[in-house]
Design a protein around this motif. Structure first.
Motif, short mmCIF file in Angstrom:
data_model
loop_
_atom_site.label_atom_id
_atom_site.label_comp_id
_atom_site.label_asym_id
_atom_site.label_seq_id
_atom_site.Cartn_x
_atom_site.Cartn_y
_atom_site.Cartn_z
N ALA A 111 0.84 -1.20 0.00
CA ALA A 111 0.00 0.00 0.00
C ALA A 111 0.87 1.25 0.00
N GLU A 112 0.25 2.39 -0.27
CA GLU A 112 0.97 3.65 -0.25
C GLU A 112 1.19 4.09 1.20
N SER A 113 2.38 4.65 1.45
CA SER A 113 2.69 5.10 2.81
C SER A 113 1.95 6.38 3.12
N VAL A 114 1.54 6.54 4.37
CA VAL A 114 0.81 7.72 4.82
C VAL A 114 1.78 8.87 5.00
N GLN A 115 1.38 10.05 4.56
CA GLN A 115 2.23 11.22 4.70
C GLN A 115 2.40 11.55 6.17
N PRO A 116 3.63 11.59 6.71
CA PRO A 116 3.81 11.85 8.14
C PRO A 116 3.53 13.31 8.47
N PRO A 117 3.19 13.59 9.73
CA PRO A 117 2.97 15.00 10.14
C PRO A 117 4.28 15.76 10.17
N PRO A 118 4.25 17.08 10.03
CA PRO A 118 5.49 17.87 10.05
C PRO A 118 6.16 17.83 11.41
#
Length: 1375
Positions: free
Chosen positions: A237-244
């Motif tokens: 699956a596509e990785s989730v964009q991490p928070p800044p």
């Protein structure tokens, strides 16, 4: 113990890294190597196109290739588990691995683990990089690094985080200006209770801003991102964009230019400094808090001011979290808007691109003015490097100065000049408590009751302009070390350790493998700097420093030229006795023993003086190790003196023996002795290997330094250290060569060695090493045989040679050691003599022991003694048979003929009994095959040699004439002696060199050599010739299948796809690019492929009618082990699918014809349907779906056109004049071309084309080219002769039309007027231009007309026309 530059690591392939990061320099280098070659031509053009215009090279002059490192961004992890090298958009990640270097030694080398481009935004480049190892959270590896994160700063302002494999974990835009520097601070345990504990931090410098990220939050975020990426990769699956990330951003004010920075950490002012600062900032009305505030201090370098000091109060500003909320809100808003847009139809492609290209919001910085600085309007700072204790910093500037700052007080305390473009770093050295205790015993003033280990800091300065690396003691200390290094190196100083540690996990393990290192791009080595702690101490107060000074003076004395030995001895003795530390004394003694300028007597006196000095001291204060070292060296010196004295006394002994005496000594029969002498003589004549010759060989003396280096005295025993074979030979020469020459008493030498306490087994190894090495001298002068017999007889009588518990019924370890040495020896001649002597001495010793036993137990003990004798003798006899076989084989492999050897062959490795026993069943045939390839012997010579041996053994009658011709040919090539050796090898190895086995190995050797150099097509052709000589179908089929799968199928498929793509015979450059060989070599390759597949099909049929061979081995070599032989592998191959092999054979023949005749407009795959195409290049052992039934008429038409083209090309090749330079090659081509029409007829049968059409076309082509005599023979093969007659009638008309109408002679015109009108009209309709050869004699044409009359039936419509033609031809003939 001074500063030293130690080898740390090297690069496996630094050149490829350079070429990857600087591709333009690689192209310039290639362009300068060759002005024009096939490699530089346009590879992309399939057809002949227009020539490209040459571009003028307006590029600037190329910089020196050694200075490329200065243009790269380099970072090395402090744990040395990852290195990053980057330039512009490209980056290379390297990891250290243990590998063998060029000398075969194991060393650490950096190997590329990932390389590629890192830029995401257009035009951005890498400006800074840093490698941070992150601590492991596992209990079993607490405090150790788990993985390394690579942090890269870009000119676009982005900071991106990567794994070791180049996987992007996190990216964040913190500022829109370029990133100038990335620096890290990791946790350090405070050395004193009052020192403030520093937190981990990552600092990012921009031109006018400084961003700091807390180390703990960064550590947790990176671990979470890495786990998320791993889970996404595992699930697909596509990785989730991490928070800044959360960070602090300071806007640095009141400073003109910022180049570099250093984060000092949290510091607390003392009350006085607090009051001073408050009064300066607030004046007389300033209020002062009761407790001093905690501040984060930062130092910057640049200009206006030269150095600036910034202080940010802790808790004065909150981390910038607003953009986190904004980012989440914007994501929700954009998600809703995108969904609504999709529902209502508003969204388009341009909107999506605009959303993707939109940059994230950048938060403003919190202003932070400069508190104070060091103003210098003309000076510009370039680099600042903080010390490990966070109290000092070294600053470099554009004036070539290095300034040492006290960052706590904010003052410059020292300055060095003359260091332009300098690079700096720090080394922190901790005191060894063991040395402290030794200093206490010597009443050193540095004794400390606390017992804490002291810490010293040294500043390292690399001056590239001068090519020097210096180490300075801080703060006001002297220079303690200097090294001459290259001018293009890089100094790598990380200044941090592992992130994620605390006061618990950081104890108990030292994570840092280095503190600072130097990277030299010239030799590709990385070196570390080692600085001992005592260099930080004062010279006047350090006993160790005084000892170091004495050691240096002693070294200078040893290197100086000796004018007065007595004075030199006195000075050395004084310095040696003045040294206090035992370790220093041992170092001085070792240097003394290694010096070549000290005579033996002086050396003995000095060691004796030191020993006396130690004996006179208090026994408790004397170092036991130093005392034992002195005693052992004295014992070795005494042994050396005695051996040298024995060698200098020349004692002449009579060692000459007659042949009968020598045979008696070796316990051989006269016939056996003569046979061995003959074998040794043949071996000696062929063995021209050059060996090392010692100077003064008759009176060879081993230098005392080498003697002491190779031997050691331990526990009252002299032992030989583990040294190389050359050192063993040197020691053996020193002890035993004079004995083997008869110039030294063997008995006295052995008595001396026994009194010295040597181990006889080790000195037996020395004796055998020297004997085997001096093979040439021994074979020339065989008097040494008797002396070796004497030496062995005395050595075995020494104490410890044979164990007292050895039983006569078991194998002696002493003789087993000797047999092992002879079996491992590659000098077979000397090994055979040593084995003969060893067996003789063994028999003598065993008989004497057996006789002693008989005397003790009476006559009944005879049985046991004979059993013991037979058991040990069996090992000796087996070894002797094996050595004789090896001698015969080695003599064969060393023999050469008059013909020059193949330039492609590698030197043959020498053999030994051990190599043959461990080389597998095919090792003998493999070695002979390499020798055959080297001499380029034809299969016919091998076959004749086998037949000659078989006829000699069976005494069958042979054709005298054939035998005489064969021997004359061998005499011309100088192969007479070679054939004798070959037949002798056949006798010794009847199974290993069986004809099929030898031809199989030769076949494989030739195809392996062809694969190394595909341009040599004759190697593959010779390989197929050997394959055809294999009689057993099973072996032949297996070898052919292995050749096909390993070497042929890939190249053949590449050639097929290339030829189908271009639709003709490809040109040279395309063949080199796709197939890896020239067009000429490819033609030969395709011809060999067709022969290989044809042989494979024949072998597949013949294997069904015969049994698999029984592979036997000689009794002498029944214990052989090792890899599986080629023949065994061949017999394991499965049967091939005959139709599939035939299918590939058709393709190979078609490709060979296209390449041979340069045919055009032929798409080879168009001649097959979809089933046929899909079956190509599959496993020949698999069953594929092949074409069956009637073929598509269009494909049959294409096939017929191709075969007719092929026949035409073959006929046209027949009339070409031979080239004088390649006459023989043309002749072979001509012979081939005559067979190609038959090949075309064969193909027509398999391609469902009418054979008679091809035969008729062949006849017409022959007559069209004027080759009537071959055409008459070809007519006999045609079935439908009536159609052929009609075609030949047209050719006859074209010939007459050319003779009458186009020449236009007077007689011809008159004859034309007399011809019947029907004939005239018919002749005028003929086109003579269709003829390939118009100048054919009229007599041949008349013969052709008569042939047509024979073929045509009388009721044929054109029969009357033929009669008219006959009359016209006869009339022309009478003119």
């Amino acid at each position: 113990m001074s500063c030293s530059l130690l080898h740390f690591c090297s690069f496996q392939d630094l050149r490829s890294i350079h070429e990857f990061l600087f591709p333009q320099q690689k192209e310039e280098a290639k362009g300068g190597d060759k002005e024009h070659s096939w490699e530089d031509e346009d590879w992309g053009a399939w057809e002949d196109g227009e020539l490209k215009e040459t571009k003028e090279d307006n590029s600037p002059s190329k910089a020196p290739t050694v200075s490329w490192l200065q243009d790269c961004v380099i970072s090395l992890s402090p744990t040395n588990d990852l290195m990053v090298m980057a330039r512009d958009q490209k980056a290379v990640f390297l990891v250290p691995k243990w590998k063998n270097n060029e000398k075969g030694k194991n060393e650490m080398q950096y190997c590329v683990t990932w390389s590629g481009t890192l830029n995401v935004e257009e035009g951005e480049c890498v400006s800074s990089a840093i490698c941070i190892p992150l601590a492991s959270q596992k209990r079993s590896s607490t405090g150790r690094p788990d993985w390394t994160c690579i942090i890269v700063g870009f000119t676009s302002g982005y900071v991106r985080f990567y794994t070791e494999n180049g996987v992007l974990l996190l990216a964040q835009l913190l500022n829109e200006d370029p990133v100038l520097q990335l620096k890290c601070r990791t946790y350090e345990i405070p050395r004193h209770p009052g020192v403030t504990e520093q937190h981990e931090e990552l600092s990012i410098l921009y031109p006018f801003a400084l961003v700091t990220i807390d180390g703990f939050s960064l550590f947790q975020s990176l671990r979470a991102c890495r786990n998320q990426v791993a889970r996404a990769a595992a699930s697909g699956a596509e990785s989730v964009q991490p928070p800044p990330l959360t960070y602090k951003k300071w806007g640095l004010q009141d400073i003109d230019v910022i180049v570099d920075h250093a984060s000092i950490g949290i510091m607390t002012l003392c009350p006085f400094d607090q009051l001073k600062t408050a009064s300066i900032l607030g004046g007389v009305n300033a209020t002062v808090k009761s407790s001093p505030p905690a501040m984060s201090a930062y130092v910057t370098v640049g200009s206006g001011p030269f150095t600036g000091f910034f202080y940010a109060l802790e808790g004065s500003t909150q981390p910038l979290l607003s953009h986190v909320a904004l980012a989440v809100a914007s994501k929700l808003t954009s998600a809703l808007f995108n969904a609504a847009s999709g529902w209502l139809g508003w969204k388009n492609k341009h909107d999506e691109e605009a959303v993707q290209k939109q940059k994230p919001k950048v938060e403003p910085a919190t202003p932070l003015p400069v508190r104070f600085g060091i103003p210098d309007s003309r000076r510009r700072g370039e680099h600042v490097c903080l010390s490990p204790c966070n109290t000092l910093a070294a600053v470099t500037d554009d004036f070539g100065r290095v300034t040492l700052l006290d960052v706590v007080r904010g003052v410059a305390i020292r300055m060095w000049k003359g260091y332009r473009d300098a690079e700096v770093g720090w080394i922190q050295v901790v005191e060894d408590l063991h040395e402290r205790e030794m200093e206490k015993s010597n009443t050193s003033p540095f004794s400390s009751p606390t017992g804490l280990r002291r810490v010293a800091q040294f500043l390292v300065i690399y001056a590239p302009r001068r090519g020097i690396l210096e180490v300075w003691s801080t703060q006001q200390g002297p220079r303690v070390g200097a090294f001459n290094v290259g001018k293009h190196c890089r100094l790598l100083y990380p200044g941090y350790k592992i992130m994620g540690l605390n006061n618990v996990t950081s104890q108990g393990w030292q994570p840092q493998t280095y503190q600072i290192c130097l990277f030299d791009p010239v030799d590709g080595n990385v070196k570390t700097i080692s600085v001992p702690f005592h260099l930080a101490l004062s010279d006047k107060k350090s006993e160790r420093a005084k000892d170091m000074h004495l050691l240096k003076r002693l070294t200078v004395l040893l290197k100086a030229k000796v004018s007065n030995p007595e004075t030199l001895e006195t000075e050395i003795k004084t310095h040696l006795l003045d040294i206090k530390y035992p370790t220093m004394k041992k170092q001085a003694l070792e240097r003394l023993l290694a010096s070549k300028n000290i005579p033996l007597s002086c050396l003995t006196n000095l060691i004796q003086a030191l020993l006396d000095n130690l004996m006179n001291q208090d026994p408790e204060s004397v170092d036991e190790g130093l005392l034992q070292f002195c005693l052992s060296q004295l014992k070795l010196l005494h042994l050396y003196t005695c051996v040298s004295k024995l060698n200098s006394e020349d004692v002449e002994q009579n060692g000459a023996k007659t042949s009968s005496e020598l045979a008696s000594l070796l316990r051989l029969e006269e016939r056996e002795s003569e046979k061995i002498q003959t074998l040794l003589e043949n071996y000696r004549q062929g063995n021209t290997k050059s060996t090392v010759q010692f100077e003064e060989d008759e009176n060879y003396k081993l230098p005392i330094q080498m003697f002491l280096e190779y031997l050691e005295f331990e526990k009252e025993t002299v032992n030989v250290k583990k040294v190389d074979e050359e050192e063993y030979v040197a020691l053996g020469n020193f002890f035993f060569w004079k004995c083997l020459c008869g110039k030294c008493s063997v008995e006295e030498m052995c008595r001396l060695l026994e009194s010295a306490g040597v181990r006889p087994q080790q000195f037996l190894s020395l004796l055998l090493s020297m004997w085997l090495f001096r093979e040439k001298e021994i074979l020339k002068n065989q008097e040494s045989i008797s002396y070796l017999h004497i030496t062995l007889s005395h050595l075995i009588k020494m104490k410890g040679a044979i164990d007292d518990s050895w039983d006569l019924q078991s194998v002696s370890p002493w003789w087993q050691q000797m047999r092992t040495a002879c079996a491992q020896a590659e000098n077979i001649g000397a090994a055979l003599l040593a084995a003969l002597i060893g067996r003789s001495v063994s028999i003598s010793v065993t008989n004497s022991l057996a006789e002693k036993d008989r005397e003790e137990i009476g006559s009944d003990g005879m049985t046991d003694s004979w059993e013991a004798l037979s058991l040990d003798m069996e090992h000796w006899n087996m070894l002797l048979r094996q050595l004789e076989d090896c001698l015969v084989l080695q003599t064969l492999l060393l023999s050469k003929g008059n013909k020059p050897t193949c330039c492609h062959s590698e030197p043959l490795s020498r053999i030994s009994v051990k190599k043959l026993l461990e080389g597998g069943r095919g090792v003998v045939a493999d070695g002979v095959a390499k020798w055959i390839f080297k001499l380029d012997l034809t299969p016919s010579i091998l076959k004749q040699a086998h037949q000659s041996r078989r006829l000699e053994s069976t005494e069958e009658p042979v054709e005298e004439e054939h035998n005489i011709l064969f021997h004359e040919k061998c005499r011309e090539l100088g192969l007479e002696r070679i054939l004798e050796f070959l037949q002798l090898a056949y006798e010794r190895f009847p199974y290993s060199l069986e004809p099929d086995v030898l031809h199989a190995h030769c076949c494989w050797e030739y195809v392996v050599q062809w694969n190394k150099d595909p341009e040599e097509g004759r190697f593959l052709s010779r390989s197929v010739d050997h394959l055809k000589c294999i009689a057993n179908g099973h072996v032949q089929r297996g070898i052919a299948v292995m050749m096909w799968n390993t070497f042929i199928v890939k190249r053949l498929s590449a050639a097929a796809y290339l030829m189908d793509k271009v639709g003709k015979a490809p040109k040279d450059r395309l063949c080199r690019r796709d197939v890896g060989m020239s067009d000429t070599a490819m033609t030969s390759f395709l011809g060999s492929c067709s022969l290989l597949i044809q042989t494979l099909m024949e072998a597949e049929i013949s294997s069904d009618e015969m049994k698999e061979p029984l592979l036997e081995i000689e009794d002498t070599w029944s214990a052989i082990e090792g890899p599986t032989s080629i023949v065994d592998l061949a017999l394991e191959q499965r049967h091939v699918h005959y139709p599939l092999a035939e299918h590939h054979y058709i393709l190979a023949v078609i490709m060979h014809g296209i390449m041979l005749f340069g045919m055009k407009s032929v798409k080879i795959f168009s001649l097959f349907d979809s089933k046929g195409k899909n079956a190509f290049f599959k496993e020949l052992t698999s069953v594929q779906l092949l074409p069956s039934g009637d073929m598509d008429p269009n494909i049959i038409s294409l096939r017929q056109q191709f075969l007719m083209k092929l026949v035409s090309a073959a006929v046209q090749e027949l009339i070409k004049p031979p080239n004088t330079e390649h006459a023989s090659e043309h002749q072979s081509y001509q012979e081939q071309n005559e067979d190609w029409p038959l090949v075309a007829v064969e193909l027509s049968q398999n391609l469902q084309v009418n054979e008679d059409v091809i035969r008729r076309h062949h006849v017409c082509e022959l007559y069209s080219h004027g080759i009537d005599h071959i055409g008459e023979e070809a007519i006999l093969q045609v079935h439908d002769q009536e159609v052929l007659a009609s075609q030949l009638l047209v050719l006859t008309g074209q010939r007459l039309a050319y003779a009458l109408l186009h020449t236009q002679t007077k007689e011809g015109m008159e004859l034309l007027a007399r011809l019947p009108p029907v004939l005239c009209t018919w002749l005028k309709a003929m086109n003579p231009q269709d003829l390939q050869n118009k100048d054919v004699p009229i007599v041949a044409t008349a013969q052709l007309v008569r042939k047509v009359i024979e073929l045509l039936p009388e009721n044929h419509g054109q029969y009357s026309l033929v009669l008219h033609l006959l009359e016209a031809v006869d009339a022309i003939s009478s003119l």
